[in-house]
Each structure stands twice: as C-alpha cells, then as structure tokens.
Design a protein around this motif. Sequence first.
Motif, PDB file in Angstrom:
ATOM      1  N   TYR B  22       0.818  -1.202   0.000  1.00 25.95           N
ATOM      2  CA  TYR B  22       0.000   0.000   0.000  1.00 25.95           C
ATOM      3  C   TYR B  22       0.856   1.258   0.000  1.00 25.95           C
ATOM      4  N   CYS B  23       0.314   2.275  -0.633  1.00 23.20           N
ATOM      5  CA  CYS B  23       0.992   3.562  -0.731  1.00 23.20           C
ATOM      6  C   CYS B  23      -0.058   4.637  -0.438  1.00 23.20           C
ATOM      7  N   ASN B  24       0.102   5.360   0.669  1.00 16.55           N
ATOM      8  CA  ASN B  24      -0.936   6.279   1.123  1.00 16.55           C
ATOM      9  C   ASN B  24      -0.406   7.685   1.356  1.00 16.55           C
ATOM     10  N   SER B  25      -1.293   8.642   1.144  1.00 16.49           N
ATOM     11  CA  SER B  25      -0.930  10.035   1.382  1.00 16.49           C
ATOM     12  C   SER B  25      -2.175  10.824   1.774  1.00 16.49           C
ATOM     13  N   SER B  26      -1.965  11.940   2.421  1.00 19.38           N
ATOM     14  CA  SER B  26      -3.072  12.847   2.709  1.00 19.38           C
ATOM     15  C   SER B  26      -3.211  13.882   1.595  1.00 19.38           C
ATOM     16  N   SER B  27      -2.285  13.846   0.645  1.00 18.18           N
ATOM     17  CA  SER B  27      -2.282  14.807  -0.456  1.00 18.18           C
ATOM     18  C   SER B  27      -2.762  14.154  -1.744  1.00 18.18           C
ATOM     19  N   VAL B  28      -3.300  14.964  -2.625  1.00 17.42           N
ATOM     20  CA  VAL B  28      -3.706  14.496  -3.947  1.00 17.42           C
ATOM     21  C   VAL B  28      -2.495  14.563  -4.878  1.00 17.42           C
ATOM     22  N   PHE B  29      -2.313  13.516  -5.656  1.00 17.84           N
ATOM     23  CA  PHE B  29      -1.213  13.482  -6.628  1.00 17.84           C
ATOM     24  C   PHE B  29      -1.758  13.463  -8.048  1.00 17.84           C
ATOM     25  N   SER B  30      -1.058  14.154  -8.934  1.00 16.90           N
ATOM     26  CA  SER B  30      -1.462  14.185 -10.337  1.00 16.90           C
ATOM     27  C   SER B  30      -1.275  12.816 -10.991  1.00 16.90           C
ATOM     28  N   SER B  31      -0.317  12.052 -10.499  1.00 18.40           N
ATOM     29  CA  SER B  31      -0.089  10.699 -10.999  1.00 18.40           C
ATOM     30  C   SER B  31       0.679   9.929  -9.945  1.00 18.40           C
ATOM     31  N   LEU B  32       0.623   8.622 -10.020  1.00 13.31           N
ATOM     32  CA  LEU B  32       1.422   7.783  -9.131  1.00 13.31           C
ATOM     33  C   LEU B  32       2.140   6.744  -9.977  1.00 13.31           C
TER      34      LEU B  32
END
Lengths: 113, 112
Positions: B22-32
């Motif tokens: 899993y890869c989690n963030s509290s921020s929105v990313f344009s791409s992963l």
Amino acid sequence: GAGVSQTPSNKVTEKGKYVELRCDPISGHTALYWYRQSLGQGPEFLIYFQGTGAADDSGLPNDRFFAVRPEGSVSTLKIQRTERGDSAVYLCASSLGRYDEQFFGPGTRLTVL
Amino acid sequence: TQLLEQSPQFLSIQEGENLTVYCNSSSVFSSLQWYRQEPGEGPVLLVTVVTGGEVKKLKRLTFQFGDARKDSSLHITAAQPGDTGLYLCAGGSGSNTGKLIFGQGTTLQVKP
C-alpha cells in the motif's frame, strides 16, 4: 542503446573533503534529475535541470551541495566539506522532457568516514 | 509537504503466495508511479496511473489508483523468487518540474 551512467560507482572519502559525482544522461534527454537515497529509504529529490539551467534546486540540503550541467548533457554534483551524514547513494535520472518517464542510473554510493 | 507512506516496509513470503503493498498520502497526486529496484541499480518504472480509480495489470501485478488520487496499491498474485526486490511508489508533485516524491519503499523477499 546506452542508459544513464554514473561515475564513480563507489566513492569513499574523509570528512571535510570535496567530492564530485558525474552523471551521463541518455543522449537527447533534456531533463536531468539528481536524487539521494539513504539506507532503507526511498530516493529524495535534490535538483532538476532543464537543458543547462537548474530549474528547481529546492531539494539541495544546504549550500555545501552544488550541481552543474554546462552543456546540457553531462551533469556533475559537487559536495564541499563532506559530512558523515552525506553518506548515501546518489542517483541520477534523465527524461526526454520534464513529464516523461525518468530513467535512472545505477547510482554512486558515497561513504564519508 | 507531500508525503507518501508505504506499508508494509518489509515482507517475506513463500513462493506462490499473494501479497499487497500500500501507498498512502493525505495529499492528492497528479499521478502515481510504481518502481522496482534491485541492489546496486536504480529504480525501474513498472507502471504509471493517472486517473482516479484506474486499474492496470502487468502480468501477475495489479496496480490501482484510489478514487481520490491519494493512495495506490500493488497486488502480486502467485509471487515468484524473481519478484524479490525493493518496490517504490512515487508521486508526481504537480509542480512544473516533473520531480518525483518517493515513498520509503517495501522490501519484498520471496522464498522458493
């Protein structure tokens, strides 16, 4: 075709010394990135070149770190007055343009004694 | 500051088992993006996901981007010893430089 190459592959130096790390990007790639990867961590962005200019150097930790790309191809990362905390693998990546896939070199493992 | 947190950090399994990273963030990313890194080498791109909810498959690997573009997962079916390595997720920062923000990585060991 040749990928991104980095020299030296390993560098051991003493605290306080100056080091230069070289990156040869893929021919024709205008974007070049330097990242630093400490043991057990993911790469951390240092600096981005578009052509000859450093378009984003916000990741350089302090003024002991400097990088150049004078002819828009080969880049050199320079570290002055090295400290033990600088020990890490320094990765270089290049891409056709800034939003294209980044191709990474094998890295230079720097050890500061 | 945009951060990506990966879990688990270490995973040791037997050949044939399934796993999810899993890869989690509290921020929105344009791409992963997901990378795999072997010892002594640089990361190699496996896949890029750009649309919320997107699912991509690469042989036994399935990648998913969360609907809100804040998280992603990598699922491996019937793991093989050749899958052993460091798996990294990385996000496009959304800046105009293309710089990547990496997670701390997941070290996978698949035992025969």
